[in-house]
Design a protein around this motif. Sequence first.
Motif: not given
Length: 278
Positions: A25-42, A59-66, A113-116
């Motif tokens: 793997t390569p090393s990847i660097t970025s600086s740009s615009q993204g999207v944030h899902f706030a108070n969004l229940s998926a 099989v598995v369910v849960g709530n993530n903030t990403c 994807s970076f999730c809690h």
Amino acid sequence: MATIGKIAIVHRRIFIHLMADKFITPSITSSSQGVHFANLSALLSMGIHDDTGNGFSPVVVGNNTCYMAQGNYPKDELIQILPKRMSIPNVEVMKDKYPDAMFIEGQHPFLMSFCHGKGVHDVFTRLNVPEQEELMFVFPVMYTHSDTEEPKLCSYVPVLYLNSSIGVAGGLYYGLRKEYHPGMKVIETSKSKEWHIKNIIDASFIQKKALVPAAQLPPFIVQSFANPFVTISYPMPITTTKFYQAKVYPVGNVMSCSQIFEWHYKNGSDIKSNSETW
């Protein structure tokens, strides 16, 4: 949004569905615009499909903030690490299925994807695993079982990073290629969040404004989760190809955000954010 470099935090409920070992793997660097899902229940659900591909048993369910973003991986380096039976989709397929992605010569876009995770549990015991941070990387690939079969667009997940040993153990049970990183550092405010794993990844997101409509996800994300997910398990005692389906049902605000990331994965490559990621 031109690229998936930055995605806002999203609260989501998720269903994960396991599928058969063969889809019906390569090393990847970025600086740009993204999207944030706030108070969004998926709703994230992971489940099992029957042999016809019509049945779907969570099989598995849960709530993530990403926070999510699009990165770009060097094609020549990606080809070297893709498992057998997997290949990079051609430009026509990518532009048709991922119309909001920005395409760079010699690069292949993928989802970060970076999730809690909170309230994540299997549907049998209903016992929640501890809250956890989970970093996932999703590559659009073409997969075929044999040279005589038509390739199918899939989402390949080569690795996931977690700070929960229980989350890793549960993932390994289902064949997911998870890594335990107890030293993961997370810094969070009401408008931003950062993840740091020494010598592996650094990522930071800052929320900007809400997107309209509020609960609509960018096409790149929608297609990434619409595809069958494919992964190669760790050798226990041998590696196996696993398929599953993950469904996301956003509820709440979807925010745009600025993002900076750098990922050092394999073969000394560096994946970084830039003006063409989001």
